[in-house]
Design a protein around this motif. Structure first.
Motif, PDB file in Angstrom:
ATOM      1  N   PHE B  86       0.823  -1.206   0.000  1.00 51.94           N
ATOM      2  CA  PHE B  86       0.000   0.000   0.000  1.00 51.94           C
ATOM      3  C   PHE B  86       0.863   1.264   0.000  1.00 51.94           C
ATOM      4  CE2 PHE B  86      -1.988  -3.320   2.629  1.00 51.94           C
ATOM      5  CZ  PHE B  86      -3.146  -3.552   1.900  1.00 51.94           C
ATOM      6  N   ASN B  87       0.301   2.348  -0.529  1.00 51.14           N
ATOM      7  CA  ASN B  87       0.871   3.660  -0.244  1.00 51.14           C
ATOM      8  C   ASN B  87       0.544   3.959   1.211  1.00 51.14           C
ATOM      9  OD1 ASN B  87       1.649   4.277  -2.996  1.00 51.14           O
ATOM     10  ND2 ASN B  87      -0.543   4.549  -3.406  1.00 51.14           N
ATOM     11  N   VAL B  88       1.540   4.376   1.977  1.00 48.80           N
ATOM     12  CA  VAL B  88       1.304   4.591   3.404  1.00 48.80           C
ATOM     13  C   VAL B  88       1.799   5.963   3.845  1.00 48.80           C
ATOM     14  CG1 VAL B  88       1.491   2.118   3.934  1.00 48.80           C
ATOM     15  CG2 VAL B  88       3.517   3.583   4.114  1.00 48.80           C
ATOM     16  N   VAL B  89       1.214   6.432   4.940  1.00 48.79           N
ATOM     17  CA  VAL B  89       1.678   7.654   5.613  1.00 48.79           C
ATOM     18  C   VAL B  89       1.749   7.322   7.095  1.00 48.79           C
ATOM     19  CG1 VAL B  89       1.214  10.087   6.085  1.00 48.79           C
ATOM     20  CG2 VAL B  89       0.470   9.097   3.917  1.00 48.79           C
ATOM     21  N   ASP B  90       2.872   7.686   7.745  1.00 41.38           N
ATOM     22  CA  ASP B  90       2.923   7.479   9.192  1.00 41.38           C
ATOM     23  C   ASP B  90       3.371   8.742   9.919  1.00 41.38           C
ATOM     24  OD1 ASP B  90       5.718   7.693   9.659  1.00 41.38           O
ATOM     25  OD2 ASP B  90       6.061   5.535   9.520  1.00 41.38           O
ATOM     26  N   SER B  91       3.218   8.699  11.243  1.00 39.28           N
ATOM     27  CA  SER B  91       3.594   9.851  12.074  1.00 39.28           C
ATOM     28  C   SER B  91       4.762   9.475  12.982  1.00 39.28           C
ATOM     29  CB  SER B  91       2.397  10.311  12.905  1.00 39.28           C
ATOM     30  OG  SER B  91       1.993   9.259  13.783  1.00 39.28           O
ATOM     31  N   PHE B  92       5.673   8.670  12.456  1.00 42.11           N
ATOM     32  CA  PHE B  92       6.838   8.234  13.227  1.00 42.11           C
ATOM     33  C   PHE B  92       7.550   9.448  13.830  1.00 42.11           C
ATOM     34  CE2 PHE B  92      11.303   6.839  13.624  1.00 42.11           C
ATOM     35  CZ  PHE B  92      11.123   5.667  14.351  1.00 42.11           C
ATOM     36  N   ASP B  93       7.696   9.477  15.147  1.00 43.21           N
ATOM     37  CA  ASP B  93       8.222  10.701  15.753  1.00 43.21           C
ATOM     38  C   ASP B  93       9.412  10.490  16.690  1.00 43.21           C
ATOM     39  OD1 ASP B  93       6.968   9.620  17.935  1.00 43.21           O
ATOM     40  OD2 ASP B  93       5.638  11.307  18.313  1.00 43.21           O
ATOM     41  N   THR B  94      10.095   9.357  16.547  1.00 37.21           N
ATOM     42  CA  THR B  94      11.337   9.179  17.298  1.00 37.21           C
ATOM     43  C   THR B  94      12.463   9.795  16.467  1.00 37.21           C
ATOM     44  OG1 THR B  94      10.425   7.065  18.070  1.00 37.21           O
ATOM     45  CG2 THR B  94      12.750   7.499  18.547  1.00 37.21           C
ATOM     46  N   HIS B  95      12.747  11.085  16.738  1.00 40.35           N
ATOM     47  CA  HIS B  95      13.645  11.856  15.871  1.00 40.35           C
ATOM     48  C   HIS B  95      14.960  11.132  15.589  1.00 40.35           C
ATOM     49  CE1 HIS B  95      11.409  15.744  15.792  1.00 40.35           C
ATOM     50  NE2 HIS B  95      10.874  15.236  16.879  1.00 40.35           N
ATOM     51  N   ALA B  96      15.552  10.535  16.626  1.00 37.14           N
ATOM     52  CA  ALA B  96      16.881   9.926  16.468  1.00 37.14           C
ATOM     53  C   ALA B  96      16.865   8.714  15.543  1.00 37.14           C
ATOM     54  CB  ALA B  96      17.439   9.532  17.828  1.00 37.14           C
ATOM     55  N   LYS B  97      15.706   8.084  15.407  1.00 39.15           N
ATOM     56  CA  LYS B  97      15.664   6.866  14.589  1.00 39.15           C
ATOM     57  C   LYS B  97      15.065   7.089  13.202  1.00 39.15           C
ATOM     58  CE  LYS B  97      15.698   3.655  18.457  1.00 39.15           C
ATOM     59  NZ  LYS B  97      14.970   2.647  19.247  1.00 39.15           N
ATOM     60  N   ILE B  98      14.843   8.334  12.850  1.00 36.64           N
ATOM     61  CA  ILE B  98      14.265   8.621  11.532  1.00 36.64           C
ATOM     62  C   ILE B  98      15.137   8.106  10.383  1.00 36.64           C
ATOM     63  CG2 ILE B  98      13.789  10.536   9.940  1.00 36.64           C
ATOM     64  CD1 ILE B  98      12.295  11.924  12.268  1.00 36.64           C
ATOM     65  N   PRO B  99      16.475   8.302  10.419  1.00 37.21           N
ATOM     66  CA  PRO B  99      17.266   7.812   9.274  1.00 37.21           C
ATOM     67  C   PRO B  99      17.098   6.309   9.023  1.00 37.21           C
ATOM     68  CG  PRO B  99      18.545   9.398  10.512  1.00 37.21           C
ATOM     69  CD  PRO B  99      17.297   9.132  11.327  1.00 37.21           C
TER      70      PRO B  99
END
Lengths: 327, 327
Positions: B86-99
C-alpha cells in the motif's frame, strides 16, 4: 565541491542584498553583476560589473541569474526574455498578474530547457507557503494576512507626488486588536480599515500648506482613503535619521476547527520581523537560486513557484543531513 | 471527480482524528478502518471496521493507508511491512531513529513501487519544515524550538508509574523570558532548564506519601530531573474536568542577520496553538495522504518526508488555483 555561481541583473537595494546574502552561504558564490548603468559607476561589495547588453558573452560564467528589477515594468518582459538563455529567479510581486507572468515564463523556459522560478520573496513567497500549508492542513478555517510594521515604497512614493512634499516615508501597521481577535479564534470579518493603519512621515517645502497636504494624503483613493491614516510632519534630518531604514514584516494566520462538532480550535501563526526588507527578500532569492540550479541539473525545465519546489531543494544540506539533523 | 480513498490502521485518538479530518475535505473519503481489536468493539464515526489481518482482501478499496500506531513498537515494523502492498503515511516521531526508519521504508517501497511518507505531523512535520525554510533563508543565524503549553503523554505515563499514583497529567510549558530573549535577537544559549517548565497534576491513592511522590517525580532522570517541575495534587474529578483535553503547540524561531556588517536583524517565528494534538496531527496526515496518492499516481515510489514533497501536492487546489488565489 564547486560552488553554484549566480549573477544578478540590476544592482539596487535588492541586487546588493543578493550579493550580501551569498556571503552567508558556503555553496554559492556571486560571479557577476549586470547593469544598465555604466559599470564603472556601480559600486558592488566585490562582484565584477558588466553591461547588461553583454550578458550573452558571459553565459558560461554563472549557473543562475537573479533578476532584481521591478515588477511594474522590468520583470514582465525580462523574465521571459532572459529565461531563453539562463536559469532565472525573480521576485515578481504583482499578485493579480502572477498567472500570466507564469504562463509567459513557462512557455519560454520549456523551449530553452531552462528553469524560471517566479514570485520569490516573502509575500509572495514565504507567506504564500504558509497560506498553502495552513489551509491544506486546516481546511475548515479562515486565513488572514497582515503586513507590517513596515515601510511601503509604493505608498511613500504616492505621498512624494503630492505638491509641496519634499520626501516621505509611509509605514503600514497591523492593528493589534484585529490580530488578537484572529488569535482568539473569533474568525472576524475584517474590513480594510480594520486590519491596518497607515502612518506617514512627511517633509514639506518651506511655507507649504500642511492642512492641504494632509488632506490630500488622507483622501487619496486606493492608497489611503480606505484606511485610518496619520500624518506627521518632520524635517528632512529627522526623516533620514529616524526613518532611514527599510524594515518590514507581517503575519499569516490560520484559525481552524476539527472534531465531531468543531469543538477543537487550532491556530497556526507565522510571522516575520525584518530590519531590511530587500536584504531578507534577497536571502530568499538566493535560497531558491539553489533550487533552480538543482532542478535544471536534474533535467527539469519550465516555470516554477515556491509551491512547486520540494523544500529540501532550497537547503544547503543534503536530504540525509536534513533528516538526521532537523526533521 | 472521484475522491481519494483512505483507510487507517489503528483506531485510537489519532485514527479517530483522521476520520474526523476527512470530513473537512471535499476530495478525500475514508473507506475503512483496520484494527487488531474485534471489529464490533470499535466504534467509529461511520467508517466500516475490519480485522487487521484481512487487510489484503480489501486492497482495492483504498488508495492510501494511514498508519496510526505508536512510534516505539508499532511503526518500526508496520510501515516497512505495509508499504509492500500500500501507499502509506505514518507519524513516526522518534527523531533519532528517523534515518533508519526512512531507509527501511525506502527499500521496501522501491521494490513494491509504492510511496511511503514518514514522520508526518507537526513535530516532526510542520515544525521541521519551518526549521528547514528558515535556516535555508537565514543561514547566518540560530534556530530554536519550544514546545507547549501542552500535554506530554510520555511524561504523564512516567508519573503514573510512580508508586501510589492513580492518574496524572503533565504539561510542558515554554518559558516566556527565554522565548522573548530569542525574539529580541539575543541568540541566547539556553539549557534544558531554561527553555521549559514541567507542570504536573497528580491524583494519588488515599493515604499515599505525597512528599515521597513529589520527590520521586522531581528527581526522575531524563523526564524531570533537568527541569524546574511543579507538582499539584488534585482529586480524580478535578483531573478529568480541568485536565481532560490533549492540547499542545509550540514555537519554531529563527533569528538571523544580514548586511555588510551583520547590521540587519531578522526574526522568523512559527507557532501552533492546538486544542487537540491528535486531531491536528491527523489533519496533517490526511493532507500528506493526498500527496502520497498523487506521487504514486505519477509513477513515483520510495520513502518521502515532508522535505521531499512539493507544497502544492498537499493542497486540494490545483496549481493554477493556488497561483491565482494564494500566491
Amino acid at each position: 565541491m564547486s560552488k553554484i555561481k549566480i549573477a544578478v541583473l540590476g544592482y539596487g537595494n535588492l541586487g546588493r542584498g543578493v550579493e550580501l546574502a551569498t556571503r552567508n552561504t558556503k555553496d554559492i558564490e556571486m560571479t557577476a553583476v549586470f547593469s544598465r548603468r555604466e559599470p564603472s559607476s556601480v559600486k558592488t561589495c566585490g562582484a565584477p560589473v558588466f553591461k547588461m547588453d553583454e550578458i550573452l558573452s558571459h553565459k558560461s560564467e554563472f549557473d543562475v541569474l537573479i533578476l532584481c528589477g521591478g515588477s511594474a515594468t522590468d520583470l514582465p518582459t525580462q523574465t521571459p526574455e532572459f529565461v531563453k538563455n539562463f536559469n532565472v529567479v525573480d521576485s515578481f510581486d504583482t499578485h493579480a498578474k502572477i498567472p500570466e507572468h507564469f504562463a509567459a515564463v513557462d512557455a519560454e523556459a520549456k523551449k530553452s530547457k531552462k528553469v524560471g522560478v517566479i514570485a520569490v520573496g516573502w509575500d509572495p513567497g514565504l507567506f504564500s507557503l504558509n497560506r498553502l500549508y495552513s489551509e491544506s492542513v486546516l481546511e475548515n478555517g479562515e486565513s488572514y494576512t497582515f503586513w507590517g510594521k513596515g515601510v511601503s515604497q509604493g505608498h511613500s512614493d504616492a505621498i512624494r507626488r503630492v505638491k509641496g512634499v519634499v520626501d516621505a516615508r509611509q509605514y503600514t501597521v497591523p492593528i493589534e486588536s484585529a490580530l488578537n481577535s484572529v488569535r482568539n479564534g473569533e474568525n472576524p470579518k475584517l474590513s480594510t480599515r480594520e486590519k491596518h493603519l497607515r502612518e506617514c512621515y512627511v517633509v514639506v517645502e518651506d511655507g507649504a500648506d500642511k492642512a492641504r497636504i494632509e488632506n490630500e494624503i488622507k483622501t487619496m483613493p486606493n492608497y489611503f482613503a480606505d484606511y485610518n491614516t496619520s500624518v506627521h510632519f518632520v524635517d528632512l534630518e529627522t526623516l533620514k535619521r529616524e526613518h532611514g531604514g527599510i524594515p518590514h514584516g507581517g503575519f499569516v494566520l490560520r484559525s481552524g476547527k476539527t472534531g465531531e462538532n468543531d469543538e477543537s480550535k487550532h491556530l497556526i501563526e507565522f510571522s516575520l520581523k525584518l530590519d531590511s526588507n530587500p536584504e531578507f527578500t534577497a536571502s530568499v532569492l538566493v535560497a531558491y537560486a539553489r533550487a533552480a540550479y538543482r532542478l535544471n541539473a536534474k533535467g527539469e525545465s519550465g516555470a516554477y513557484t515556491v509551491f512547486d519546489i520540494a523544500p529540501a531543494l532550497i537547503s544547503p544540506k543534503s536530504t540525509e543531513e536534513l533528516r538526521k539533523e532537523i526533521l
